[in-house]
Design a protein around this motif. Structure first.
Motif, PDB file in Angstrom:
ATOM      1  N   ASP A   1       5.824 -12.927  22.576  1.00  0.00           N
ATOM      2  CA  ASP A   1       6.399 -11.969  22.748  1.00  0.00           C
ATOM      3  C   ASP A   1       6.706 -10.885  21.414  1.00  0.00           C
ATOM      4  OD1 ASP A   1       6.699 -10.523  25.616  1.00  0.00           O
ATOM      5  OD2 ASP A   1       8.515 -10.683  25.718  1.00  0.00           O
ATOM      6  N   TYR A   2       5.214 -11.133  20.542  1.00  0.00           N
ATOM      7  CA  TYR A   2       5.760 -10.536  19.279  1.00  0.00           C
ATOM      8  C   TYR A   2       4.492  -9.668  18.653  1.00  0.00           C
ATOM      9  CZ  TYR A   2       0.651 -12.599  19.444  1.00  0.00           C
ATOM     10  OH  TYR A   2      -0.526 -12.405  19.494  1.00  0.00           O
ATOM     11  N   LYS A   3       5.197  -8.606  17.218  1.00  0.00           N
ATOM     12  CA  LYS A   3       3.703  -8.012  16.685  1.00  0.00           C
ATOM     13  C   LYS A   3       3.536  -8.315  15.029  1.00  0.00           C
ATOM     14  CE  LYS A   3       8.732  -5.755  15.580  1.00  0.00           C
ATOM     15  NZ  LYS A   3       9.192  -4.454  16.062  1.00  0.00           N
ATOM     16  N   ILE A   4       2.579  -7.732  14.808  1.00  0.00           N
ATOM     17  CA  ILE A   4       1.783  -8.338  13.053  1.00  0.00           C
ATOM     18  C   ILE A   4       2.901  -7.124  12.436  1.00  0.00           C
ATOM     19  CG2 ILE A   4       0.484  -8.820  12.080  1.00  0.00           C
ATOM     20  CD1 ILE A   4       1.377 -11.371  14.320  1.00  0.00           C
ATOM     21  N   LYS A   5       3.415  -7.724  11.103  1.00  0.00           N
ATOM     22  CA  LYS A   5       3.044  -6.932   9.939  1.00  0.00           C
ATOM     23  C   LYS A   5       2.777  -7.540   8.787  1.00  0.00           C
ATOM     24  CE  LYS A   5       7.510  -4.017  11.818  1.00  0.00           C
ATOM     25  NZ  LYS A   5       8.753  -3.061  11.258  1.00  0.00           N
ATOM     26  N   PHE A   6       2.643  -6.493   7.954  1.00  0.00           N
ATOM     27  CA  PHE A   6       2.066  -6.945   6.715  1.00  0.00           C
ATOM     28  C   PHE A   6       3.339  -6.690   5.052  1.00  0.00           C
ATOM     29  CE2 PHE A   6      -1.359  -6.819   9.357  1.00  0.00           C
ATOM     30  CZ  PHE A   6      -2.353  -8.148   9.186  1.00  0.00           C
ATOM     31  N   SER A   7       3.324  -7.375   3.944  1.00  0.00           N
ATOM     32  CA  SER A   7       3.538  -7.747   3.253  1.00  0.00           C
ATOM     33  C   SER A   7       3.384  -7.412   2.016  1.00  0.00           C
ATOM     34  CB  SER A   7       5.157  -8.181   3.463  1.00  0.00           C
ATOM     35  OG  SER A   7       5.533  -9.623   3.922  1.00  0.00           O
ATOM     36  N   GLY A   8       3.885  -7.452   0.556  1.00  0.00           N
ATOM     37  CA  GLY A   8       3.146  -7.916  -0.441  1.00  0.00           C
ATOM     38  C   GLY A   8       3.614  -7.059  -0.907  1.00  0.00           C
ATOM     39  N   GLU A   9       3.131  -5.345  -0.224  1.00  0.00           N
ATOM     40  CA  GLU A   9       2.801  -4.021  -1.156  1.00  0.00           C
ATOM     41  C   GLU A   9       3.838  -3.388  -1.364  1.00  0.00           C
ATOM     42  OE1 GLU A   9       0.951  -3.767  -4.008  1.00  0.00           O
ATOM     43  OE2 GLU A   9      -0.322  -5.234  -4.118  1.00  0.00           O
ATOM     44  N   GLY A  10       5.363  -3.986  -0.412  1.00  0.00           N
ATOM     45  CA  GLY A  10       6.239  -2.682  -0.297  1.00  0.00           C
ATOM     46  C   GLY A  10       6.398  -2.359   1.084  1.00  0.00           C
ATOM     47  N   ARG A  11       6.977  -2.021   1.794  1.00  0.00           N
ATOM     48  CA  ARG A  11       7.707  -2.364   3.499  1.00  0.00           C
ATOM     49  C   ARG A  11       6.583  -1.061   3.696  1.00  0.00           C
ATOM     50  NH1 ARG A  11      12.329  -4.049   5.443  1.00  0.00           N
ATOM     51  NH2 ARG A  11      12.114  -2.992   7.201  1.00  0.00           N
ATOM     52  N   SER A  12       6.827  -1.107   4.997  1.00  0.00           N
ATOM     53  CA  SER A  12       5.743  -0.149   5.716  1.00  0.00           C
ATOM     54  C   SER A  12       5.853  -0.495   7.781  1.00  0.00           C
ATOM     55  CB  SER A  12       4.229  -0.556   5.805  1.00  0.00           C
ATOM     56  OG  SER A  12       2.456   0.258   7.216  1.00  0.00           O
ATOM     57  N   ASN A  13       6.023   1.038   8.230  1.00  0.00           N
ATOM     58  CA  ASN A  13       6.086   0.613  10.123  1.00  0.00           C
ATOM     59  C   ASN A  13       4.742   0.488  10.464  1.00  0.00           C
ATOM     60  OD1 ASN A  13       8.544   2.217   9.101  1.00  0.00           O
ATOM     61  ND2 ASN A  13       8.069   4.389   8.709  1.00  0.00           N
ATOM     62  N   LEU A  14       3.747   0.185   9.776  1.00  0.00           N
ATOM     63  CA  LEU A  14       2.626  -0.116  10.476  1.00  0.00           C
ATOM     64  C   LEU A  14       2.914  -1.360  10.803  1.00  0.00           C
ATOM     65  CD1 LEU A  14      -0.572   0.254   7.967  1.00  0.00           C
ATOM     66  CD2 LEU A  14       0.639   2.027  10.842  1.00  0.00           C
ATOM     67  N   GLU A  15       2.545  -1.178  12.457  1.00  0.00           N
ATOM     68  CA  GLU A  15       3.416  -2.805  13.479  1.00  0.00           C
ATOM     69  C   GLU A  15       1.633  -2.889  13.998  1.00  0.00           C
ATOM     70  OE1 GLU A  15       5.387  -2.233  16.985  1.00  0.00           O
ATOM     71  OE2 GLU A  15       6.974  -2.384  14.789  1.00  0.00           O
ATOM     72  N   PHE A  16       1.240  -4.701  14.816  1.00  0.00           N
ATOM     73  CA  PHE A  16       0.063  -4.315  15.266  1.00  0.00           C
ATOM     74  C   PHE A  16       0.881  -5.528  16.242  1.00  0.00           C
ATOM     75  CE2 PHE A  16      -0.711  -3.431  11.340  1.00  0.00           C
ATOM     76  CZ  PHE A  16      -1.824  -2.395  10.756  1.00  0.00           C
ATOM     77  N   THR A  17      -0.002  -5.496  17.372  1.00  0.00           N
ATOM     78  CA  THR A  17      -0.337  -6.795  19.101  1.00  0.00           C
ATOM     79  C   THR A  17      -0.526  -7.685  18.418  1.00  0.00           C
ATOM     80  OG1 THR A  17      -1.790  -5.589  19.713  1.00  0.00           O
ATOM     81  CG2 THR A  17       0.496  -5.012  20.511  1.00  0.00           C
ATOM     82  N   ASP A  18      -1.450  -7.898  16.980  1.00  0.00           N
ATOM     83  CA  ASP A  18      -2.566  -8.994  17.511  1.00  0.00           C
ATOM     84  C   ASP A  18      -2.651  -9.417  15.620  1.00  0.00           C
ATOM     85  OD1 ASP A  18      -2.989 -11.932  18.218  1.00  0.00           O
ATOM     86  OD2 ASP A  18      -3.580 -11.286  19.567  1.00  0.00           O
ATOM     87  N   VAL A  19      -3.378 -10.177  15.424  1.00  0.00           N
ATOM     88  CA  VAL A  19      -3.850 -10.402  13.747  1.00  0.00           C
ATOM     89  C   VAL A  19      -5.075 -10.396  13.507  1.00  0.00           C
ATOM     90  CG1 VAL A  19      -3.929 -11.894  11.955  1.00  0.00           C
ATOM     91  CG2 VAL A  19      -2.442 -12.614  13.316  1.00  0.00           C
ATOM     92  N   TYR A  20      -5.335  -9.154  12.699  1.00  0.00           N
ATOM     93  CA  TYR A  20      -7.345  -8.829  12.748  1.00  0.00           C
ATOM     94  C   TYR A  20      -6.793  -8.324  11.110  1.00  0.00           C
ATOM     95  CZ  TYR A  20      -7.613  -9.309  17.605  1.00  0.00           C
ATOM     96  OH  TYR A  20      -8.000 -10.201  19.006  1.00  0.00           O
TER      97      TYR A  20
END
Length: 534
Positions: free
Chosen positions: A257-276
């Motif tokens: 069970d995992y989720k994907i987030k991105f960083s590098g330009e500051g925090r974000s509430n966006l999260e994803f169920t896979d890598v796209y």
């Protein structure tokens, strides 16, 4: 007889000389006088740092006066309207990365080497980034080093030269630079370098080591800049071309069970169920970035994998997570785990010729995927056909040995017992694992009675299958769940996945095992998940 001495030699590109080949902040001193054996037109730069106390002297409290000195030199020699550089000590670091021919050492070595007198090879397997040095206690042929020319990259080679070059030097080592030993005097070194450049310009290696350079790492900074710019332009096209994929650059347990987030330009509430790619793009838009202006941003931006408790599982740079195939001036290049590779055109054509016939358009049992997880898909196929048995996560390995899964789905098809292996991914390393799994299970079933008995236990209620197990009459199907265009057949896979697949097919053919590949349409609504298939 004069003492033999070692030389490390670089060949500069035609537009470089001593005037522009050194780094701007180099600390070398040009000697304008006091060098009596320097050939006409040559230049010498020296590194003459003052002596210093080694760190371990004070660390251990050594009372004796101890000093270490760092000395070195670069000698620029004019050779037939080109320049070669002889480096002594660690001074080669003072050369600009883009000033020398990156294949000079290796290509010259391949042209000069006696193919029966190889001593050492350094290789890289791009599909899993495995690096290996193999050395032989005696001079050996290439087959001793287990160098698979269609799937490994030769980084360096050492050995004895052919008889025709024995008067120049006995042994040779080539990577980016060329290393030889010679007892020639200073006034004869220019003639040696002339011979080396002439050897470099030959194509003898194509006969001596055919197909050895099908896959060549790109190290030329000028070409790398061009490729990186091509990558940036491809990403900024929306949608990105199918040749550009964002994926986890590692083997990953997708049942976690995992989720994907991105960083590098500051925090974000966006999260994803896979890598796209779409998820990464949405993250950038959320931070007010419509286009990536500098490819270096791909190195500072991160792909983060977290569990349900927001605990970081793994993190990778976006650049390392890209897979990308592109053509520049008729040549094909591939980006994998942050490294660029040149793929020979004839080799790519041969891959398609060999592989495309095993890609099938339709399958009797494998339907399109409506599930996020592989195990859920396997159960759905089983539930849709009473003749199919799901063996996902089952093992046939002998007691006490590492688990071997026989397959995900098993059923009778075209008078064979078909072992179907299913994967949601077109990631090179993931598919390599999938292809190897197909070979390993068949080999074990063919060679181990305990493994056969375990398989029989797993399908005990299907007596009709038992004779096929006893006879070893299997076929293997790889089901790849993807939105990639199945009409492109093998070309819908990354280049190193195709290489891995060809190796697998050849191994299965030696066992008389029919093999096929089927693209299973991924029909998951990725848009509702803020995703899109790469």
């Amino acid at each position: 007889m004069a003492k033999s001495r070692g030389f490390s030699i670089y060949l500069l590109k035609s537009t470089f000389s001593n005037e522009n080949a050194l780094k701007e902040d180099h600390s070398l001193e040009l000697l304008s006088e006091g060098v009596i054996n320097l050939p006409d037109g040559a230049f010498m730069y020296i590194a003459d740092r003052p002596s210093s106390v080694p760190w371990w002297k004070n660390y251990w409290g050594v009372q004796k006066d101890l000093y270490q000195m760092q000395k070195g030199a670069l000698v620029f020699l004019p050779i037939n309207n080109r320049w070669v550089v002889l480096t002594f000590g660690m001074t080669y670091h003072q050369l600009n990365d883009n000033c020398y021919e990156y294949d000079f050492g290796l290509r010259t070595t391949l042209n000069a080497l006696d193919p029966k007198k190889i001593k050492s090879t350094d290789i890289l397997q791009p599909e899993n980034a495995k690096r290996q040095r193999v050395q032989s206690p005696t001079a050996s042929e290439l087959n001793f080093f287990d160098l698979r020319s269609d799937e490994t990259i030769l980084k360096k080679m050492t050995g004895a030269v052919k008889d025709e070059y024995a008067d120049l030097f006995k042994n040779i080592t080539g990577g980016n630079s060329l290393k030889v030993s010679s007892n020639l005097q200073a006034d004869e070194i220019s003639d040696l370098c002339i011979n080396l450049v002439e050897i470099y310009e030959k194509d003898d290696y194509k006969t001596t080591f055919p197909e050895l350079q099908n896959i060549v790492p790109v190290k030329d900074p000028a070409l790398l800049d061009l490729l990186k710019n091509n990558l940036k332009e491809a990403f900024n096209r929306n949608p990105a071309p199918v040749e550009l994929v964002l994926a986890i650059p590692d083997l990953f347990d997708y049942s976690t069970d995992y989720k994907i987030k991105f960083s590098g330009e500051g925090r974000s509430n966006l999260e994803f169920t896979d890598v796209y790619i779409k998820g990464y793009r949405e993250y950038l838009l959320d931070k007010g970035i419509e286009e990536v202006e500098d490819v270096e941003e791909f190195n500072t931006h991160k792909l983060r994998i977290l569990d349900d408790n927001e605990i970081l599982i793994k993190e990778y740079s976006i650049y390392k997570s890209f897979l990308f195939d592109c053509e520049i001036q008729g040549k094909t290049y591939h980006l994998c785990e942050g490294e660029w590779y040149l793929i020979e055109t004839d080799f790519i054509i041969n891959l398609s010729t060999e592989l495309d016939p095993i890609f099938i358009d339709n399958h009797s049992f494998l339907h399109q995927c409506e599930d996020k997880r592989e195990d859920d898909y396997n159960v759905s196929v089983k539930n849709s056909n009473a003749n199919i048995i799901c063996l996902d996560k089952k093992s046939i390995s002998p007691n006490g040995q590492y688990q071997v899964e026989p397959c995900d789905l098993i059923y009778l098809n075209n008078n064979y017992l078909e072992l179907a292996h299913i994967k949601i991914s077109t990631r090179s390393s993931t598919l390599s694992h999938l292809f190897n799994q197909g070979v390993n299970s068949v080999q074990l079933l063919r060679s181990n009675d305990q493994a056969k008995d375990k398989l029989k236990e797993l399908i005990a209620d299907e007596a009709i299958i038992l004779p096929f197990i006893d006879e070893g009459k299997y076929s293997v199907t790889y089901g790849i769940i993807t939105k990639n265009d199945k009409a492109k057949k093998s070309k819908s896979l990354p280049i190193f996945s195709r290489i891995s697949l060809l190796r697998t097919v050849n191994e299965l053919k030696t066992m008389n095992i029919p093999v096929s590949v089927y693209y299973i349409l991924d029909n998951v609504d990725r848009k509702n998940l803020n995703q899109e298939e790469d």
